[in-house]
Write a protein that holds these residues in place. Sequence first.
Motif, PDB file in Angstrom:
ATOM      1  N   ALA A 136      -3.020   7.893   3.560  1.00 43.22           N
ATOM      2  CA  ALA A 136      -3.735   8.811   2.793  1.00 43.22           C
ATOM      3  C   ALA A 136      -3.694  10.243   3.293  1.00 43.22           C
ATOM      4  CB  ALA A 136      -4.997   8.221   2.464  1.00 43.22           C
ATOM      5  N   TYR A 166     -10.407   3.484   4.492  1.00 44.31           N
ATOM      6  CA  TYR A 166     -10.250   4.591   3.830  1.00 44.31           C
ATOM      7  C   TYR A 166     -11.190   5.729   4.626  1.00 44.31           C
ATOM      8  CZ  TYR A 166      -8.947   8.392   0.779  1.00 44.31           C
ATOM      9  OH  TYR A 166      -8.868   9.605   0.447  1.00 44.31           O
ATOM     10  N   PRO A 167     -10.531   6.893   5.000  1.00 44.72           N
ATOM     11  CA  PRO A 167      -9.243   7.343   5.040  1.00 44.72           C
ATOM     12  C   PRO A 167      -8.395   6.789   6.017  1.00 44.72           C
ATOM     13  CG  PRO A 167     -10.716   8.785   6.071  1.00 44.72           C
ATOM     14  CD  PRO A 167     -11.419   7.876   5.531  1.00 44.72           C
ATOM     15  N   ASN A 168      -7.220   6.748   5.916  1.00 43.77           N
ATOM     16  CA  ASN A 168      -6.267   6.180   6.670  1.00 43.77           C
ATOM     17  C   ASN A 168      -5.098   7.064   6.786  1.00 43.77           C
ATOM     18  OD1 ASN A 168      -4.245   5.666   4.614  1.00 43.77           O
ATOM     19  ND2 ASN A 168      -5.640   3.894   4.037  1.00 43.77           N
ATOM     20  N   THR A 210       0.749   3.854  -2.980  1.00 43.01           N
ATOM     21  CA  THR A 210       0.388   5.384  -2.556  1.00 43.01           C
ATOM     22  C   THR A 210       1.799   6.159  -3.128  1.00 43.01           C
ATOM     23  OG1 THR A 210       1.047   5.227  -0.123  1.00 43.01           O
ATOM     24  CG2 THR A 210      -1.128   4.804  -0.801  1.00 43.01           C
ATOM     25  N   GLU A 269      -7.679   6.211  -2.756  1.00 43.77           N
ATOM     26  CA  GLU A 269      -8.929   5.322  -2.083  1.00 43.77           C
ATOM     27  C   GLU A 269      -9.004   4.252  -2.969  1.00 43.77           C
ATOM     28  OE1 GLU A 269     -13.801   6.263  -1.700  1.00 43.77           O
ATOM     29  OE2 GLU A 269     -12.403   7.762  -2.555  1.00 43.77           O
ATOM     30  N   TYR A 304       0.635  -1.037   0.001  1.00 41.13           N
ATOM     31  CA  TYR A 304       0.018   0.093   0.154  1.00 41.13           C
ATOM     32  C   TYR A 304       0.797   1.296  -0.024  1.00 41.13           C
ATOM     33  CZ  TYR A 304      -3.704   3.606   1.052  1.00 41.13           C
ATOM     34  OH  TYR A 304      -4.405   4.424   1.194  1.00 41.13           O
ATOM     35  N   ALA A 315      -6.763   1.652  -1.258  1.00 37.41           N
ATOM     36  CA  ALA A 315      -6.992   1.153   0.047  1.00 37.41           C
ATOM     37  C   ALA A 315      -7.959   0.113  -0.213  1.00 37.41           C
ATOM     38  CB  ALA A 315      -7.535   2.463   0.596  1.00 37.41           C
TER      39      ALA A 315
END
Length: 175
Positions: free
Chosen positions: A117, A112-114, A65, A102, A61, A105
């Motif tokens: 992010a 999401y949101p995390n 990202t 998004e 991830y 994720a």
Amino acid sequence: MALRAHKSSGRLSQGLLLLSVLLGTGLCHMEAVTTSFGQDAVTSPPTAMSNETAEHMERNYTDFTQHCWDYFVSLMSDVTTSELCEWKVIRRPYSELQACLEFWAERLNYSYPNALAEQYIFQSHHRYFHNCTLEHPVYLDPPEDVLLAMIMAPICLIPFLVTLVIWRSKDGKAQ
């Protein structure tokens, strides 16, 4: 990062399966969990995924990202400094960044949101939009007490003015 529970019927989509095969993520490998009614069952709850698999997914991830961020930076390189605060110009790159974060994720079953992010969103604001100020002030409604006074003053003044007009008109006829 918090992992989200897989909501499907247990089958991985073809795209996720292909992604896991190509990247060697091991998304399909689940740790075998045995439950018994002894002492161990009470002290250690079963986990659906090993820590190693979760860490591997978190690294994936993070990598995805970073690609989202790189794409956003490349889109923003086409935006001039004078256009940085114009929503019509920055809407597409900003929406692309959010959609990409998004998407990955969702694809990797993260919530999401995390935190990661949010860091990218905050970083975009700090790097590109920190000098954006409103050219035209935004007019807000007055507080309730001021609004109530502005409404009640004319309402209370009307009976007084009517009385004054009637009193002066009677006085005029007598002369």
